[in-house]
Design an enzyme around this catalytic site. Structure first.
Site: not given
Length: 396
Positions: A169-171
């Site tokens: 999700a971050d990436l």
């Protein structure tokens, strides 16, 4: 001006103010720094607020924060906000991942800064979005993995939900933020105006569900955990060999028949349970047992060679040390050296994007806390006396 002003790199004409922390924001900013933009990392004067910054020599930090200059600034003070607005005057992009309410409380929201520079592209990455009932909730990758449906799809049905082994999700939010920023930059060439670019971890995670999400949206079917099996394409997954495991994938009857031939298992080709894709999906357990009975006879390396020569995609399952020794990985250039003033030469992850004339460059290790503060302020027109006063007052 910075040492990038005469650079041939494709983004050397851009200046980026990086107020982001943790992973999603730096993932976005890396695209700009690696391709030549003058990225200015703005941190708190005490260096706090970013758990990744607790160890500035860690492999994670060095990889995330390369190709930037660094300065400190206290944005909780009006004098600090005033300094930021001076920097915004000559900036093309600002990237931030504060909780949505924080930037308005500080007076550094899009509308406030666009009044200073209408050409500014202001890129926000949040956990849940800039509006809605969860807008002020704190949120990290794991929360988005759970709420975004990924953990429900990962693992085995009898073992409960499972976290993915990276921070998708971050990436993905960082990548989508960079993509949105590039789109806004292209549009600015036509309109002459900046705009507010927004993405968030939750929406990014949901977007990455792709065909799994569509199983519900169009077909009304809730996908279940399938372990290493593809939810729809059978056989595709992890199979056992004489010395471990390997992957293979088939798409369509022709590919499946090539697999049967390569496995020297004509009975799989003639078995009525596996006659077409729908039947193979319905009878996946029996199919996997039959394939494993055939693949257990040879090593993983042998099967990878045999199957690829037969036109059936197959590959090894590497530990990371093995992966980085693979000749194709080495050829890709995904690992790049960078010179660190204290650690010496270290290796970082490069870019998966290759440009034929103006490739990415890895020029600079992460800055020390406030390393370039005076230089950046001088470039913005602050006289030496004013810079000294700001430093003495703890504003920078």
């Amino acid at each position: 001006m910075s040492d990038l002003s005469q650079s041939p790199l494709p983004l050397s004409h851009l200046r980026v103010l990086d107020l982001s922390r943790v992973r999603a924001g730096p993932t976005c900013v890396k695209f700009f720094g690696d391709f030549g933009a003058d990225v200015i990392k703005i941190e708190r004067t005490d260096g706090g607020g970013d758990p990744m910054g607790d160890n500035r020599h860690s492999s994670d930090y060095v990889n995330a924060q390369r190709n930037k200059r660094g300065m400190t600034l206290d944005l909780k003070r009006p004098e600090g906000v005033a300094v930021l607005k001076e920097l915004v005057k000559t900036a093309d992009i600002l990237v931030e991942n504060f909780r949505p309410d924080v930037k308005f409380r500080l007076g550094i929201d899009y509308e406030s800064l666009a009044a200073v520079n209408p050409r500014l592209i202001y890129t926000s990455i949040s956990a849940f979005g800039e509006s809605g009932p969860y807008r002020t909730r704190p949120g990290f990758d794991l929360i988005a993995q759970g709420m975004g449906g990924l953990m429900w799809l990962t693992g085995y049905e009898d073992r409960g939900p499972l976290r993915v082994g990276i921070s998708p999700a971050d990436l993905c939010a960082g990548i989508f933020a960079a993509m949105g920023t590039f789109i806004a930059l292209v549009e600015r060439e036509r309109s002459g105006k900046g705009q507010w670019v927004q993405t968030n971890l939750l929406s990014s995670q949901i977007m990455m569900l792709d065909y799994q999400a569509m199983s519900w949206l169009m077909d009304g079917r809730i996908p279940q955990q399938r372990g290493n099996d593809h939810p729809q394409i059978v056989p595709t997954g992890v199979y056992q060999s004489l010395d471990g495991f390997f992957t293979l994938s088939t798409v369509g009857n022709d590919s499946y028949l090539r697999l049967c031939d390569a496995l020297d298992a004509p009975e799989l080709a003639s078995d009525p349970r596996f006659a077409d894709a729908r039947l193979r999906e319905r009878n996946r357990d029996a199919m996997n047992i039959a394939i494993n009975a055939a693949t257990i006879r040879r090593t993983s390396a042998e099967w990878v060679d045999i199957l690829n020569r037969a036109g059936v995609p197959a590959g090894p399952i590497y530990k990371l040390d093995e992966m980085f020794e693979d000749p194709q990985v080495k050829e890709s250039g995904i690992v790049q050296p960078i010179e660190h003033p204290e650690l010496g030469e270290v290796k970082v992850l490069g870019q998966p994007i290759t440009l034929s004339r103006t490739p990415a460059q890895f020029r600079r290790a992460p800055p020390a806390l406030g390393e370039h503060t005076s230089q950046i302020l001088a470039e913005a027109g602050f006289p030496a006396e004013a810079i000294a006063e700001l430093a003495a007052a703890g504003v920078v």
